[in-house]
Write an enzyme that holds these catalytic residues in place. Structure first.
Site, short mmCIF file in Angstrom:
data_model
loop_
_atom_site.label_atom_id
_atom_site.label_comp_id
_atom_site.label_asym_id
_atom_site.label_seq_id
_atom_site.Cartn_x
_atom_site.Cartn_y
_atom_site.Cartn_z
N HIS A 98 0.84 -1.20 0.00
CA HIS A 98 0.00 0.00 0.00
C HIS A 98 0.87 1.24 0.00
O HIS A 98 1.82 1.36 0.78
CB HIS A 98 -0.92 0.02 1.22
CG HIS A 98 -1.76 1.27 1.28
ND1 HIS A 98 -2.69 1.59 0.32
CD2 HIS A 98 -1.78 2.30 2.18
CE1 HIS A 98 -3.27 2.75 0.63
NE2 HIS A 98 -2.72 3.20 1.75
N SER A 99 0.54 2.20 -0.87
CA SER A 99 1.23 3.49 -0.96
C SER A 99 2.73 3.25 -1.19
O SER A 99 3.09 2.61 -2.17
CB SER A 99 0.94 4.31 0.31
OG SER A 99 1.23 5.67 0.11
N MET A 100 3.60 3.75 -0.33
CA MET A 100 5.03 3.47 -0.51
C MET A 100 5.28 1.98 -0.64
O MET A 100 6.16 1.54 -1.40
CB MET A 100 5.84 4.03 0.66
CG MET A 100 7.34 3.76 0.53
SD MET A 100 8.34 4.33 1.94
CE MET A 100 8.31 2.85 2.96
#
Length: 265
Positions: A98-100
């Site tokens: 998720h995300s980074m």
């Protein structure tokens, strides 16, 4: 039961192993967001159920690795991660980030492929623009107030931690370090492809990641790409944890054992 290779990975400081050895035919490895930690996925083993053994990546400089230096570059983060994950490849492994964590999962998959030891059977990315659509935000060079304001806008568990001064002192260094790492992670004009299924999840009201930047992950796996949006913002996966993990579990059951010598094209 978890086999010898899984046991070796379970002893790695880089991974939080399943609470129980399920002996599932597939393993799911979850990569946290910037400033995040393995505990973000603490409920996922129960939500995923028997579909997979669930591992969560433990980044240095937070939680039970708080005394360790924070990673300064993507290479510093993914090289040892590839070492830690290689023993798990005796079974099909699926990465979720998720995300980074989506960028970290992608780069770790590339490093495993370069070593010739195998790749994940599938890559699931969430709340993140494709590698060649990333934009530096420069927040790592700004003051604490600017960092805190950005985290609050994104929402999620970290935003709640900022209301507690003691927790703020613990999480802010990791947030700043991760933002610096991401600014150093240069956007790629032509991303490398992977011959594996890629699924992109996103919040339909995420002001930080445009839907077209999410769909650009299709260039990583042009013929094996799917996307699914959920009503919500950057941390849509918190209120939609059940629906998301049901979708992930369905994709896990579609993974079958195969040779692990997938190479990047």
């Amino acid at each position: 039961m978890t086999g010898p290779s899984g046991s070796a990975a379970a002893r790695s400081p880089w991974l939080r192993a399943p609470a129980t050895a399920s002996g599932a035919p597939v393993r799911l490895v979850c990569f946290p967001h910037a400033g995040g930690a393995a505990s973000f996925f603490r409920n996922w083993p129960g939500l995923i159920g028997p579909a997979a053994e669930v591992y969560a990546v433990r980044y240095p400089g937070r939680e039970d690795r708080i005394a360790e230096p924070l990673a300064r570059t993507m290479e510093e983060l993914t090289e040892p991660l590839a070492d830690a994950l290689a023993p798990l490849l005796d079974r099909p492994v699926v990465f979720f980030g998720h995300s980074m964590g989506a960028s970290v999962a992608y780069e770790t998959a590339l490093r495993l492929a370069d070593r010739g030891t195998g790749t994940p059977a599938a890559l699931l990315v969430s709340g993140r623009a494709a590698p060649h659509r990333l934009v530096r935000n420069g927040l790592a060079d700004q003051d604490d107030d600017a960092l805190v304001a950005d985290v609050r806008r994104r929402g999620g568990p970290l935003a709640e931690a900022l209301d507690h001064p003691d927790l703020l002192d613990l999480v802010l260094p990791a947030i700043r370090s991760d933002y610096a790492l991401l600014d150093d992670y240069a956007p790629k004009a032509r991303p490398r492809t992977l011959d594996i299924p890629v699924t992109a999840y996103y919040g339909t009201h995420d002001e930080h990641v445009a839907p077209d930047a999410v769909h650009a992950w299709s260039e990583i796996s042009p013929d094996r790409f799917t996307a699914r949006g959920f009503d919500g913002s950057h941390f849509y996966l918190v209120p939609h944890a059940t629906a998301l993990t049901e979708d992930v579990a369905a994709r896990l059951t579609a993974v079958t054992p195969r040779p692990h010598q997938e190479r990047t094209r």
